[in-house]
Structures are given as C-alpha cells and as structure tokens.
Design a protein around this motif. Structure first.
Motif, short mmCIF file in Angstrom:
data_model
loop_
_atom_site.label_atom_id
_atom_site.label_comp_id
_atom_site.label_asym_id
_atom_site.label_seq_id
_atom_site.Cartn_x
_atom_site.Cartn_y
_atom_site.Cartn_z
N ILE A 53 31.17 37.36 41.50
CA ILE A 53 32.63 37.24 41.45
C ILE A 53 33.12 36.18 42.44
O ILE A 53 33.94 35.33 42.10
CB ILE A 53 33.31 38.59 41.71
CG1 ILE A 53 33.02 39.54 40.54
CG2 ILE A 53 34.80 38.44 41.93
CD1 ILE A 53 33.53 40.95 40.72
N LEU A 54 32.61 36.23 43.65
CA LEU A 54 33.05 35.28 44.69
C LEU A 54 32.74 33.84 44.32
O LEU A 54 33.51 32.93 44.65
CB LEU A 54 32.38 35.61 46.01
CG LEU A 54 32.90 36.82 46.77
CD1 LEU A 54 32.07 37.06 48.00
CD2 LEU A 54 34.37 36.66 47.13
N GLU A 55 31.63 33.63 43.66
CA GLU A 55 31.19 32.25 43.36
C GLU A 55 31.43 31.85 41.91
O GLU A 55 30.96 30.80 41.48
CB GLU A 55 29.71 32.13 43.72
CG GLU A 55 29.48 32.37 45.20
CD GLU A 55 28.01 32.46 45.57
OE1 GLU A 55 27.15 32.22 44.70
OE2 GLU A 55 27.73 32.78 46.73
N LYS A 56 32.18 32.65 41.17
CA LYS A 56 32.46 32.33 39.77
C LYS A 56 33.30 31.05 39.70
O LYS A 56 34.33 30.94 40.35
CB LYS A 56 33.19 33.49 39.12
CG LYS A 56 33.42 33.26 37.64
CD LYS A 56 34.05 34.48 36.99
CE LYS A 56 34.28 34.20 35.51
NZ LYS A 56 34.90 35.34 34.85
N PRO A 57 32.88 30.10 38.90
CA PRO A 57 33.60 28.83 38.83
C PRO A 57 34.93 28.87 38.09
O PRO A 57 35.82 28.07 38.36
CB PRO A 57 32.62 27.90 38.10
CG PRO A 57 31.72 28.80 37.35
CD PRO A 57 31.65 30.10 38.11
N GLY A 58 35.11 29.81 37.19
CA GLY A 58 36.34 29.87 36.42
C GLY A 58 37.24 31.03 36.83
O GLY A 58 37.06 31.63 37.88
N LYS A 59 38.19 31.34 35.96
CA LYS A 59 39.11 32.43 36.22
C LYS A 59 38.39 33.77 36.10
O LYS A 59 37.44 33.91 35.34
CB LYS A 59 40.27 32.40 35.22
CG LYS A 59 41.18 31.21 35.38
CD LYS A 59 42.33 31.30 34.39
CE LYS A 59 43.27 30.12 34.56
NZ LYS A 59 44.42 30.20 33.65
N LEU A 60 38.88 34.73 36.83
CA LEU A 60 38.35 36.08 36.74
C LEU A 60 38.95 36.79 35.53
O LEU A 60 40.08 36.53 35.14
CB LEU A 60 38.68 36.88 38.01
CG LEU A 60 38.10 36.36 39.32
CD1 LEU A 60 38.61 37.19 40.49
CD2 LEU A 60 36.60 36.35 39.27
N THR A 61 38.17 37.72 34.97
CA THR A 61 38.68 38.54 33.87
C THR A 61 39.49 39.69 34.46
O THR A 61 39.46 39.93 35.67
CB THR A 61 37.52 39.13 33.04
OG1 THR A 61 36.79 40.04 33.86
CG2 THR A 61 36.60 38.02 32.53
N ALA A 62 40.18 40.43 33.61
CA ALA A 62 40.95 41.59 34.09
C ALA A 62 40.04 42.61 34.76
O ALA A 62 40.41 43.22 35.77
CB ALA A 62 41.70 42.22 32.93
N ALA A 63 38.84 42.80 34.22
CA ALA A 63 37.88 43.77 34.80
C ALA A 63 37.37 43.31 36.16
O ALA A 63 37.15 44.13 37.04
CB ALA A 63 36.71 43.97 33.85
N GLU A 64 37.20 42.02 36.33
CA GLU A 64 36.70 41.50 37.60
C GLU A 64 37.76 41.63 38.69
O GLU A 64 37.48 41.82 39.83
CB GLU A 64 36.27 40.04 37.46
CG GLU A 64 35.06 39.88 36.58
CD GLU A 64 34.77 38.45 36.22
OE1 GLU A 64 33.59 38.13 35.99
OE2 GLU A 64 35.72 37.64 36.12
#
Length: 65
Positions: free
Chosen positions: A54-65
């Motif tokens: 989650i911290l290093e995800k390059p795009g937008k977070l999903t609602a669940a994240e």
C-alpha cells in the motif's frame, strides 16, 4: 522503524533535525523544543503498521485499501 524501511527512518531523523533547528531559531523553550523534536521524529511512526504494497503503490488506492 529502521528495520522496516530505511528511507522512512532516515526521513524521520532528518525531519527531527530540521524541526529542532527551526525551533531553536524561533526561541522555543527547552520543554517546547523537546516536544517539537519528539513529534517531528515520530510523525511517520504509523507507517510501520501499513503494508509496503500500500505504501509503495504507484497509483491511486482502492476503497478497500
């Protein structure tokens, strides 16, 4: 924190140093300067409990994240 993520660890140390320097320049009392330094150093401590995916995800977070 250092065992979890070296960048975050170094970032927090740097923020603590800069905050302390600014607090000294502003003439904060020893008590307030100590509180500022502690708060600045710990400002990202919550990241330890968040998954790297989650911290290093390059795009937008999903609602669940």
């Amino acid at each position: 924190m250092q065992a979890k993520n070296e960048y975050t660890y170094r970032h927090n140390i740097g923020v603590g140093i800069i905050a302390t320097y600014l607090g000294m320049k502003l003439g904060l009392s020893k008590e307030n300067l100590s509180a500022l330094t502690l708060a600045a150093t710990l400002h990202d401590v919550g990241k330890i409990r968040i998954s790297d995916s989650i911290l290093e995800k390059p795009g937008k977070l999903t609602a669940a994240e």
